[in-house]
Design a protein around this motif. Structure first.
Motif, PDB file in Angstrom:
ATOM      1  N   ASP A  82      43.757  49.974 -19.668  1.00 51.62           N
ATOM      2  CA  ASP A  82      44.112  51.360 -19.990  1.00 51.62           C
ATOM      3  C   ASP A  82      44.624  51.509 -21.416  1.00 51.62           C
ATOM      4  OD1 ASP A  82      43.455  52.254 -17.466  1.00 51.62           O
ATOM      5  OD2 ASP A  82      45.494  52.114 -16.690  1.00 51.62           O
ATOM      6  N   SER A  83      45.303  50.479 -21.923  1.00 46.88           N
ATOM      7  CA  SER A  83      45.945  50.560 -23.232  1.00 46.88           C
ATOM      8  C   SER A  83      45.919  49.195 -23.899  1.00 46.88           C
ATOM      9  CB  SER A  83      47.396  51.045 -23.082  1.00 46.88           C
ATOM     10  OG  SER A  83      48.160  50.781 -24.235  1.00 46.88           O
ATOM     11  N   ALA A  84      45.401  49.137 -25.116  1.00 45.68           N
ATOM     12  CA  ALA A  84      45.373  47.869 -25.849  1.00 45.68           C
ATOM     13  C   ALA A  84      46.787  47.363 -26.092  1.00 45.68           C
ATOM     14  CB  ALA A  84      44.634  48.053 -27.177  1.00 45.68           C
ATOM     15  N   LEU A  85      47.722  48.277 -26.343  1.00 43.24           N
ATOM     16  CA  LEU A  85      49.115  47.891 -26.572  1.00 43.24           C
ATOM     17  C   LEU A  85      49.702  47.221 -25.334  1.00 43.24           C
ATOM     18  CD1 LEU A  85      51.816  47.882 -28.115  1.00 43.24           C
ATOM     19  CD2 LEU A  85      52.150  50.248 -27.316  1.00 43.24           C
ATOM     20  N   LEU A  86      49.544  47.859 -24.187  1.00 39.64           N
ATOM     21  CA  LEU A  86      50.105  47.295 -22.958  1.00 39.64           C
ATOM     22  C   LEU A  86      49.399  45.998 -22.575  1.00 39.64           C
ATOM     23  CD1 LEU A  86      50.731  50.469 -20.771  1.00 39.64           C
ATOM     24  CD2 LEU A  86      52.194  49.399 -22.492  1.00 39.64           C
ATOM     25  N   ASP A  87      48.104  45.925 -22.818  1.00 37.86           N
ATOM     26  CA  ASP A  87      47.371  44.676 -22.540  1.00 37.86           C
ATOM     27  C   ASP A  87      47.921  43.528 -23.377  1.00 37.86           C
ATOM     28  OD1 ASP A  87      45.798  46.023 -20.748  1.00 37.86           O
ATOM     29  OD2 ASP A  87      43.986  46.035 -21.981  1.00 37.86           O
ATOM     30  N   HIS A 103      59.559  44.460 -27.289  1.00 30.96           N
ATOM     31  CA  HIS A 103      60.133  44.480 -25.950  1.00 30.96           C
ATOM     32  C   HIS A 103      59.787  45.797 -25.257  1.00 30.96           C
ATOM     33  CE1 HIS A 103      62.344  41.005 -27.387  1.00 30.96           C
ATOM     34  NE2 HIS A 103      62.808  41.738 -28.389  1.00 30.96           N
ATOM     35  N   ALA A 104      59.347  45.709 -24.010  1.00 31.64           N
ATOM     36  CA  ALA A 104      58.877  46.898 -23.291  1.00 31.64           C
ATOM     37  C   ALA A 104      59.798  47.243 -22.137  1.00 31.64           C
ATOM     38  CB  ALA A 104      57.464  46.671 -22.766  1.00 31.64           C
ATOM     39  N   ALA A 105      59.932  48.547 -21.904  1.00 28.27           N
ATOM     40  CA  ALA A 105      60.706  49.051 -20.771  1.00 28.27           C
ATOM     41  C   ALA A 105      60.002  50.273 -20.208  1.00 28.27           C
ATOM     42  CB  ALA A 105      62.119  49.422 -21.196  1.00 28.27           C
ATOM     43  N   PHE A 106      60.070  50.429 -18.879  1.00 29.21           N
ATOM     44  CA  PHE A 106      59.561  51.664 -18.289  1.00 29.21           C
ATOM     45  C   PHE A 106      60.717  52.408 -17.645  1.00 29.21           C
ATOM     46  CE2 PHE A 106      59.033  48.522 -14.933  1.00 29.21           C
ATOM     47  CZ  PHE A 106      59.314  49.177 -13.735  1.00 29.21           C
ATOM     48  N   LEU A 107      60.719  53.717 -17.861  1.00 29.21           N
ATOM     49  CA  LEU A 107      61.856  54.568 -17.525  1.00 29.21           C
ATOM     50  C   LEU A 107      61.668  55.184 -16.142  1.00 29.21           C
ATOM     51  CD1 LEU A 107      64.494  55.799 -18.680  1.00 29.21           C
ATOM     52  CD2 LEU A 107      63.098  57.666 -19.585  1.00 29.21           C
ATOM     53  N   VAL A 135      58.879  49.191 -26.919  1.00 33.57           N
ATOM     54  CA  VAL A 135      57.853  50.037 -26.334  1.00 33.57           C
ATOM     55  C   VAL A 135      58.480  50.725 -25.130  1.00 33.57           C
ATOM     56  CG1 VAL A 135      55.611  50.133 -25.179  1.00 33.57           C
ATOM     57  CG2 VAL A 135      55.967  48.550 -27.087  1.00 33.57           C
ATOM     58  N   LEU A 136      58.465  52.049 -25.128  1.00 35.11           N
ATOM     59  CA  LEU A 136      59.033  52.836 -24.040  1.00 35.11           C
ATOM     60  C   LEU A 136      57.900  53.465 -23.241  1.00 35.11           C
ATOM     61  CD1 LEU A 136      61.575  54.099 -22.682  1.00 35.11           C
ATOM     62  CD2 LEU A 136      61.275  56.027 -24.263  1.00 35.11           C
ATOM     63  N   ILE A 137      57.885  53.203 -21.939  1.00 33.70           N
ATOM     64  CA  ILE A 137      56.851  53.726 -21.045  1.00 33.70           C
ATOM     65  C   ILE A 137      57.501  54.745 -20.117  1.00 33.70           C
ATOM     66  CG2 ILE A 137      55.133  53.128 -19.295  1.00 33.70           C
ATOM     67  CD1 ILE A 137      55.391  50.182 -20.520  1.00 33.70           C
ATOM     68  N   ALA A 138      56.909  55.935 -20.044  1.00 34.38           N
ATOM     69  CA  ALA A 138      57.459  57.000 -19.205  1.00 34.38           C
ATOM     70  C   ALA A 138      56.359  57.571 -18.322  1.00 34.38           C
ATOM     71  CB  ALA A 138      58.074  58.099 -20.069  1.00 34.38           C
ATOM     72  N   PHE A 139      56.780  58.219 -17.237  1.00 32.75           N
ATOM     73  CA  PHE A 139      55.850  58.815 -16.276  1.00 32.75           C
ATOM     74  C   PHE A 139      56.105  60.308 -16.212  1.00 32.75           C
ATOM     75  CE2 PHE A 139      56.454  54.422 -15.242  1.00 32.75           C
ATOM     76  CZ  PHE A 139      55.181  53.971 -14.905  1.00 32.75           C
ATOM     77  N   ASP A 140      55.028  61.090 -16.271  1.00 30.82           N
ATOM     78  CA  ASP A 140      55.145  62.542 -16.327  1.00 30.82           C
ATOM     79  C   ASP A 140      54.443  63.160 -15.126  1.00 30.82           C
ATOM     80  OD1 ASP A 140      55.903  64.997 -17.800  1.00 30.82           O
ATOM     81  OD2 ASP A 140      53.736  65.297 -17.915  1.00 30.82           O
ATOM     82  N   SER A 153      51.766  51.350 -10.423  1.00 30.34           N
ATOM     83  CA  SER A 153      51.731  50.647 -11.708  1.00 30.34           C
ATOM     84  C   SER A 153      52.591  49.390 -11.717  1.00 30.34           C
ATOM     85  CB  SER A 153      52.214  51.579 -12.829  1.00 30.34           C
ATOM     86  OG  SER A 153      51.459  52.760 -12.898  1.00 30.34           O
ATOM     87  N   PHE A 154      53.475  49.267 -10.733  1.00 29.17           N
ATOM     88  CA  PHE A 154      54.468  48.194 -10.756  1.00 29.17           C
ATOM     89  C   PHE A 154      53.871  46.784 -10.834  1.00 29.17           C
ATOM     90  CE2 PHE A 154      57.777  45.399  -9.077  1.00 29.17           C
ATOM     91  CZ  PHE A 154      58.861  45.794  -9.849  1.00 29.17           C
ATOM     92  N   PRO A 155      52.802  46.477 -10.091  1.00 31.29           N
ATOM     93  CA  PRO A 155      52.249  45.111 -10.181  1.00 31.29           C
ATOM     94  C   PRO A 155      51.848  44.725 -11.601  1.00 31.29           C
ATOM     95  CG  PRO A 155      51.376  46.227  -8.258  1.00 31.29           C
ATOM     96  CD  PRO A 155      52.114  47.264  -9.050  1.00 31.29           C
ATOM     97  N   PHE A 156      51.396  45.688 -12.391  1.00 27.48           N
ATOM     98  CA  PHE A 156      51.020  45.435 -13.782  1.00 27.48           C
ATOM     99  C   PHE A 156      52.240  45.438 -14.690  1.00 27.48           C
ATOM    100  CE2 PHE A 156      49.565  47.408 -17.883  1.00 27.48           C
ATOM    101  CZ  PHE A 156      48.855  46.316 -18.367  1.00 27.48           C
ATOM    102  N   LEU A 157      53.065  46.486 -14.601  1.00 29.00           N
ATOM    103  CA  LEU A 157      54.201  46.636 -15.504  1.00 29.00           C
ATOM    104  C   LEU A 157      55.251  45.543 -15.326  1.00 29.00           C
ATOM    105  CD1 LEU A 157      54.981  50.472 -15.511  1.00 29.00           C
ATOM    106  CD2 LEU A 157      53.919  49.122 -17.312  1.00 29.00           C
ATOM    107  N   SER A 158      55.474  45.115 -14.098  1.00 25.04           N
ATOM    108  CA  SER A 158      56.547  44.154 -13.835  1.00 25.04           C
ATOM    109  C   SER A 158      56.312  42.812 -14.503  1.00 25.04           C
ATOM    110  CB  SER A 158      56.708  43.948 -12.324  1.00 25.04           C
ATOM    111  OG  SER A 158      55.511  43.440 -11.748  1.00 25.04           O
TER     112      SER A 158
END
Length: 247
Positions: A82-87, A103-107, A135-140, A153-158
């Motif tokens: 989905d995203s080159a950055l997240l990959d 460093h990445a975090a999801f809110l 890197v800040l990841i948010a859900f809208d 998304s948790f299996p990927f983000l974690s």
């Protein structure tokens, strides 16, 4: 600011849309949005639920016009591809690179099963080294949709991101447009806010000039909320998921 006399406009006449902010002329934000998008060292990635794209009071399109390093993905979950950055973050975590400075975090609020760390505590855990970038990841989306997106998304983000939050209270009812000049829709519980406000509050913590960035973004949101309150078309809209508010 462009204006239209809605009292004399025929119901069948299309609303005038501002070509710059892409909002109806009666609620144009061009006078408030920064002339040039604000630069941040923090990179923001927002997963927006498809239903939110069509909402009149969605704040993410406005946030994208305020911030240079803000990327919006439309979908119901985040996954590889989905995203080159997240990959790249996922791959770096798999390689266990000790020199990783991004460093990445999801809110999202924590639960007993998936606890979250307050974002200021998370940021402090890396010290004050200038080379640290975030890197800040948010859900809208609505509260229901956001929970579903995080779960999917948790299996990927974690694998590479830490779950963080701002201060909130599930036991206190949320506010309405009549109780705050920043609220656009009825909030599900105390301490909640729109995605735009939540990102601004986080940037206050993450960015060296965060206070200035927060002030400018919040100023745009305040204008947006004021125009929504004055517009009879938006006064009876349904609740939205909002991210936890900083105390």
């Amino acid at each position: 600011m462009a204006t239209t006399n809605s009292a004399t406009r025929s119901p069948n006449t299309p609303r005038r849309i501002c070509s710059v902010c892409e909002r109806p002329a009666t609620v144009c934000l061009c006078d408030s949005i920064p002339a040039e998008p604000l630069s941040t060292a923090t990179q923001i990635v927002i997963l927006q639920h498809p239903h939110e794209q069509r909402h009149r009071l969605a704040t993410v399109p406005v946030l994208n016009k305020c911030l240079r390093n803000c990327q919006t993905l439309i979908g119901r979950r985040l996954r590889r591809g989905d995203s080159a950055l997240l990959d790249s973050l996922h791959d770096a975590a798999a390689e266990e690179n000790p020199n990783q400075s991004l460093h990445a975090a999801f809110l999202f609020p924590g639960t007993d099963i998936t606890p979250s760390m307050e974002i200021n505590q998370w940021k402090s855990s890396f010290g004050d080294v200038d080379m640290n970038k975030f890197v800040l990841i948010a859900f809208d989306g609505t509260w229901k949709h956001a929970k579903e997106m995080v779960c999917a998304s948790f299996p990927f983000l974690s694998k590479f991101a830490t779950q963080v939050c701002l201060t909130y209270d599930l036991n206190v009812d949320g506010g309405t447009i009549f109780s705050s000049d920043l609220i656009l829709r009825k909030e599900p519980f105390g301490g909640c806010m729109s995605t735009m406000e939540a990102v601004a509050r986080c940037l206050r913590i993450l960015e060296p000039n965060g206070v200035e960035i927060e002030s400018k973004v919040i100023g745009v949101l305040r204008t947006m909320a004021t125009l929504a309150w004055l517009n009879p078309r938006t006064k009876s809209l349904s609740p939205m998921f909002a991210l936890p508010k900083n105390a």
